[in-house]
Design an enzyme around this catalytic site. Structure first.
Site, short mmCIF file in Angstrom:
data_model
loop_
_atom_site.label_atom_id
_atom_site.label_comp_id
_atom_site.label_asym_id
_atom_site.label_seq_id
_atom_site.Cartn_x
_atom_site.Cartn_y
_atom_site.Cartn_z
N GLN A 27 -2.26 -3.33 2.86
CA GLN A 27 -1.07 -2.96 2.36
C GLN A 27 -0.10 -1.93 2.72
OE1 GLN A 27 -1.87 -3.81 -2.49
NE2 GLN A 27 -3.61 -3.31 -1.36
N CYS B 40 18.39 -5.13 12.69
CA CYS B 40 19.79 -4.87 12.15
C CYS B 40 19.71 -6.23 11.23
CB CYS B 40 20.56 -5.20 13.50
SG CYS B 40 22.44 -5.44 12.85
N ASN C 152 -13.43 3.10 -4.16
CA ASN C 152 -12.46 3.62 -4.58
C ASN C 152 -12.60 4.80 -5.33
OD1 ASN C 152 -9.45 2.55 -4.62
ND2 ASN C 152 -9.59 3.32 -6.61
N HIS D 51 2.50 -5.57 3.85
CA HIS D 51 3.80 -5.17 3.74
C HIS D 51 4.59 -4.77 4.86
CE1 HIS D 51 2.04 -4.66 -0.75
NE2 HIS D 51 2.42 -5.76 -0.35
N CYS E 31 26.34 -2.98 16.54
CA CYS E 31 27.34 -3.94 15.98
C CYS E 31 27.81 -3.58 14.69
CB CYS E 31 26.61 -5.18 15.94
SG CYS E 31 25.56 -5.35 14.38
N PHE F 274 0.66 6.08 -4.34
CA PHE F 274 1.57 5.68 -5.38
C PHE F 274 1.08 6.27 -6.50
CE2 PHE F 274 4.25 2.27 -3.61
CZ PHE F 274 4.75 3.21 -2.47
N THR G 252 -7.16 0.99 -3.16
CA THR G 252 -6.09 0.29 -3.67
C THR G 252 -6.48 0.08 -5.16
OG1 THR G 252 -4.85 -1.74 -3.79
CG2 THR G 252 -7.03 -2.22 -2.82
P1 CNA Z 1 -1.91 3.00 -5.18
O1 CNA Z 1 -1.64 1.93 -6.30
O2 CNA Z 1 -1.42 4.23 -5.20
O3 CNA Z 1 -3.37 3.10 -5.25
C1 CNA Z 1 -4.35 3.93 -4.42
C2 CNA Z 1 -5.70 3.67 -4.84
O4 CNA Z 1 -6.47 4.49 -3.70
C3 CNA Z 1 -5.77 4.36 -6.23
O5 CNA Z 1 -6.85 3.50 -7.02
C4 CNA Z 1 -6.77 5.72 -5.86
O6 CNA Z 1 -7.75 6.12 -6.76
C5 CNA Z 1 -7.23 5.37 -4.57
N1 CNA Z 1 -7.63 6.40 -3.58
C6 CNA Z 1 -6.51 7.40 -3.24
N2 CNA Z 1 -7.14 8.10 -2.24
C7 CNA Z 1 -8.58 7.73 -1.99
C8 CNA Z 1 -9.61 8.11 -1.13
N3 CNA Z 1 -9.39 8.97 -0.29
N4 CNA Z 1 -10.43 7.10 -1.12
C9 CNA Z 1 -10.72 6.23 -1.91
N5 CNA Z 1 -10.05 5.89 -2.84
C10 CNA Z 1 -8.56 6.42 -2.94
O7 CNA Z 1 -1.62 2.08 -3.79
P2 CNA Z 1 -2.00 0.52 -3.45
O8 CNA Z 1 -2.14 0.42 -2.03
O9 CNA Z 1 -2.98 0.05 -4.25
O10 CNA Z 1 -0.54 -0.09 -3.83
C11 CNA Z 1 0.15 -0.85 -3.00
C12 CNA Z 1 1.46 -0.22 -2.48
C13 CNA Z 1 1.41 1.18 -2.09
C14 CNA Z 1 1.80 -1.10 -1.04
O11 CNA Z 1 2.87 -1.53 -1.24
C15 CNA Z 1 1.87 0.04 -0.02
O12 CNA Z 1 3.04 -0.27 1.00
C16 CNA Z 1 2.22 1.33 -0.61
N6 CNA Z 1 2.11 2.60 -0.10
C17 CNA Z 1 1.74 2.68 0.99
C18 CNA Z 1 1.41 3.91 1.73
C19 CNA Z 1 1.04 3.96 3.17
O13 CNA Z 1 1.51 3.20 3.82
N7 CNA Z 1 0.27 5.06 3.65
C20 CNA Z 1 1.50 5.07 0.96
C21 CNA Z 1 1.97 5.09 -0.21
C22 CNA Z 1 2.08 3.79 -0.83
#
Ligand code: CNA
Length: 237
Positions: free
Chosen positions: A102, A128, A211, A120, A150, A34, A188
């Site tokens: 997540q 449904c 991260n 999540h 339905c 995101f 995250t």
């Molecule tokens: P976010 O807020 O987009 O944060 C992602 C974090 O990961 C950032 O701090 C980036 O710097 C870091 N990052 C990105 N790529 C890498 C990597 N290769 N190695 C290390 N770090 C990296 O996403 P969060 O997960 O914090 O936010 C939670 C949301 C995003 C949840 O509700 C998810 O459902 C939602 N989401 C999920 C997906 C999925 O299922 N793959 C995709 C996009 C969003």
């Protein structure tokens, strides 16, 4: 690299590791996150993605929601990456007790992890809204609004903004975070609550953050600002 050696020492000396991950764990499989520079929040849509992914938007603009959802969040021709795979090995070695994620993409299960807590939900489960019949992802048609026999609208079992997390999953996540000696937080931004708030239950020895970008909303014992894959490929099991 000194940090990797420290991480390997921590893993060697831990008996109860818990992994807490987010979208950054799957970017190296080809799913955009995101909040990164090239993440979904920095692209242009007719509504901000946070709004599209809310329950009130789903109720009011179901077709628009599904257009975005199938276009951007349902990505299925992908494979688990080295981070998912190493987590499976850590679980098999009886070091890792739970993956709390997540993510909604099912990649941990696809890699073979057994104890995955999908905070999540998952794109692979759908119900449904009227008769609660279960639908697999492949049962859904990917244009328009998917409907049950339905007549009810089918909703993915993913937690949208404004919706609550499932109590039983949260309780299990809290239990693991409370009990673990090492918590690895990876990929995250810790911006989404209540998921990010679960970390306050940690009272073990080693809090590790892996991260790509630096996070200023968490204080960890070990911080590695690198791609998850670069770190996990160096983990010795
Ligand atoms: P976010 O807020 O987009 O944060 C992602 C974090 O990961 C950032 O701090 C980036 O710097 C870091 N990052 C990105 N790529 C890498 C990597 N290769 N190695 C290390 N770090 C990296 O996403 P969060 O997960 O914090 O936010 C939670 C949301 C995003 C949840 O509700 C998810 O459902 C939602 N989401 C999920 C997906 C999925 O299922 N793959 C995709 C996009 C969003």
């Amino acid at each position: 690299m000194k940090n990797i050696k420290t991480l390997n020492d921590i893993i060697k000396n831990s008996n109860y590791i818990v992994f807490f991950g987010g979208a950054g764990v799957s970017t190296e499989s080809g799913i955009p996150d995101f909040r990164s520079k090239d993440g979904l929040y920095n692209q242009k849509y007719s509504y901000p993605p946070e709004e599209i992914l809310s329950r009130s938007f789903f109720n009011r603009h179901t077709e628009e929601f599904y257009k975005f959802y199938f276009d951007k969040l349902v990505i299925t021709d992908i494979k688990p990456n080295i981070t998912h795979i190493k987590l499976v090995e850590l679980e098999k070695a009886n070091k890792l007790k739970a993956v709390i994620t997540q993510n909604i993409d099912g990649l941990h299960e696809m890699a073979g992890s057994k104890n995955v807590l999908n905070l999540h939900g998952s794109i692979y489960d759908n119900y449904c809204m009227d008769c609660h019949k279960y639908f697999k992802l492949e049962d859904l048609k990917t244009t328009g609004v998917p409907r049950c026999q339905c007549g009810g609208i089918i909703k993915p079992d993913v937690v949208l903004y404004e919706e609550a997390l499932k109590d039983e999953i949260v309780d299990e996540a809290i239990e693991h975070i409370t009990k673990c000696d090492t918590l690895i937080v990876c990929g995250t931004s810790l911006n989404v609550y209540p998921a990010a708030g679960l970390l306050r239950y940690f009272k073990g020895k080693h809090l590790v953050v892996i991260n790509k970008d630096n996070l200023d909303n968490i204080k960890a014992d070990l911080v590695i600002n690198d791609y998850a894959g670069n770190v996990f490929k160096m983990i010795e099991i």
